[in-house]
Design an enzyme around this catalytic site. Structure first.
Site: not given
Length: 404
Positions: A75-76, A155, A183, A203-205, A243, A328
């Site tokens: 996301a960053t 967040n 979020q 984001s995925a995490h 890639t 963060c």
């Protein structure tokens, strides 16, 4: 019940076993290990197909066209690509950007960089409940405003902005609207076929997928143009070369597929757990909820315990993994800039703790947490001269402390 208990799901989440299983199928010689850009053989075709499936799974959750999903490293990077990409492409039209003081550092620091490059940024202050005042937003808009970036869910405090109304306002003025949905995705419904949102970071995490992968939604109708920030082989329709990481993208796709299936029930469950936690601690003296109780994400509870130092409370709660502020910025001892923007004093901002719940949080864990919080607050306040003075009726704010 296993200790310590993880209550920091807004920082990151464990990968769901179903996601890990899918990812492992894309790593070894027996699996889908090819380069998706290799168009001349089956290994490449299989990898490309796996990515197409994941792109569709992500688009399905948010009501988008799969061609509007651009993969990034997280996301960053998506935030950077959105802001810098728009600023660079549309700078002849104008050089004014609007955001809020409570955005994630990935937005604020990108805006600071754009200011160094000659752009002008207006930082809106939220109301005391964390919400942005739409009238203030409208008043800040100018003829040369090209972009508004206001997040969906904060967040640190979990407050939910009205992105539908902000989108309508931006569209009526011909201004591009970017939303950081890191979020909120998978916790609140997002339907980009209805929302007037032009760019959206994912984001995925934060949703039981792997770290190191994210995406930027880039609207096709009306078409949004971006100047690439990463140059190379022209992957992702020229917007983001590099890639594609098949195993991570497949993991993100599977994580989003699971969210689509389970979101409704899980949101209800998390809401109940959050209220259970709040109801268990709200009778502690001098405890304040930060943000808005109504307009809030189902899984985040940010609370200030007056006359207790947040850092020492975290140490005392050794069996609970919680944070003060966001991961963060939690390494710094500065009070949270988000809480300061809401108008909290340094003392209250310093005494805040963020509890964030998730898929593997249980009622038993919440009840244990409540017990631990009560005893830790009691112990720390027994040691606190400020608490003693407060109990004696001394107005702490009126004391002039001498500096040595």
């Amino acid at each position: 019940m296993k200790l310590p208990i993880y209550l920091d799901y807004s920082a990151t989440t464990p990968v769901d076993p179903r996601v890990a299983e899918k990812m492992m199928q894309c790593l070894t010689i027996d699996g889908i290990f090819g380069n998706p850009a290799s168009r001349s053989h089956r290994f490449g075709w299989q990898a490309e197909e796996a990515i197409d499936i994941a792109r569709n799974q992500i688009a399905d959750l948010i009501g988008a066209d799969p061609r509007e999903i651009v993969f990034t490293s997280g996301a960053t990077e998506a935030d950077n690509l959105a802001l810098k990409g728009v600023a660079n492409f549309y700078q002849k039209k104008g050089k004014h950007i609007i955001t809020s003081k409570t955005e994630h550092k990935a937005i604020l620091d990108t805006c600071r960089q754009l200011e160094r490059e000659g752009f002008e940024v207006t930082y809106l202050a939220p109301k005391s409940d964390g919400l942005i005042d739409l009238k203030e937003l409208e008043a800040a808009m100018r003829d040369d405003t090209i972009l508004v970036s206001i997040m969906h869910v904060n967040n640190e405090i979990g407050v939910v902005q009205d992105i539908a109304a902000i989108g309508e306002l931006c569209r009526s003025k011909g201004i591009i609207y970017h939303v950081d949905a890191t979020q909120s995705v998978g916790k609140l419904p997002i339907d980009l076929s209805k929302l007037k949102v032009d760019l959206l970071s994912l984001s995925a995490h934060k949703v039981y997928g792997p770290m190191g992968i994210g995406a930027l939604y880039v609207r096709r109708k009306p078409r949004i143009r971006l100047e690439a920030q990463m140059h190379g082989g022209g992957h992702e329709r020229g917007m983001r070369s590099g890639t594609l990481a098949v195993h991570q993208i497949v993991g993100m796709g599977e994580a989003y597929r699971i969210l689509k299936e389970e979101m409704a029930d899980e949101t209800k469950r998390l809401n109940e757990l959050r209220l259970r936690l709040w109801n268990g601690i709200k009778d502690i003296e001098e405890v304040y909820i930060n943000g808005s109780l109504e307009h809030t994400a189902p899984n985040i509870l940010n609370v200030s315990f007056n006359y207790v130092e947040g850092e020492s409370l975290m140490m005392a709660l050794k069996d609970l993994a919680v944070s003060s502020g966001s991961a963060c910025t939690s390494a710094s001892l500065e009070p949270s800039y988000v809480l300061r923007a809401l108008g909290l004093t340094d003392e209250l901002a310093h005494s805040s703790i963020r509890f964030s719940l998730g898929r593997f949080t249980t009622e038993e864990e919440i009840d244990y947490a409540i017990e631990q919080i009560h005893s830790a607050i009691g112990r720390l306040r027994d040691l606190s001269p400020l608490w003693e003075m407060h109990k004696q009726g001394v107005d702490i704010n009126s004391i002039e402390w001498s500096h040595h």
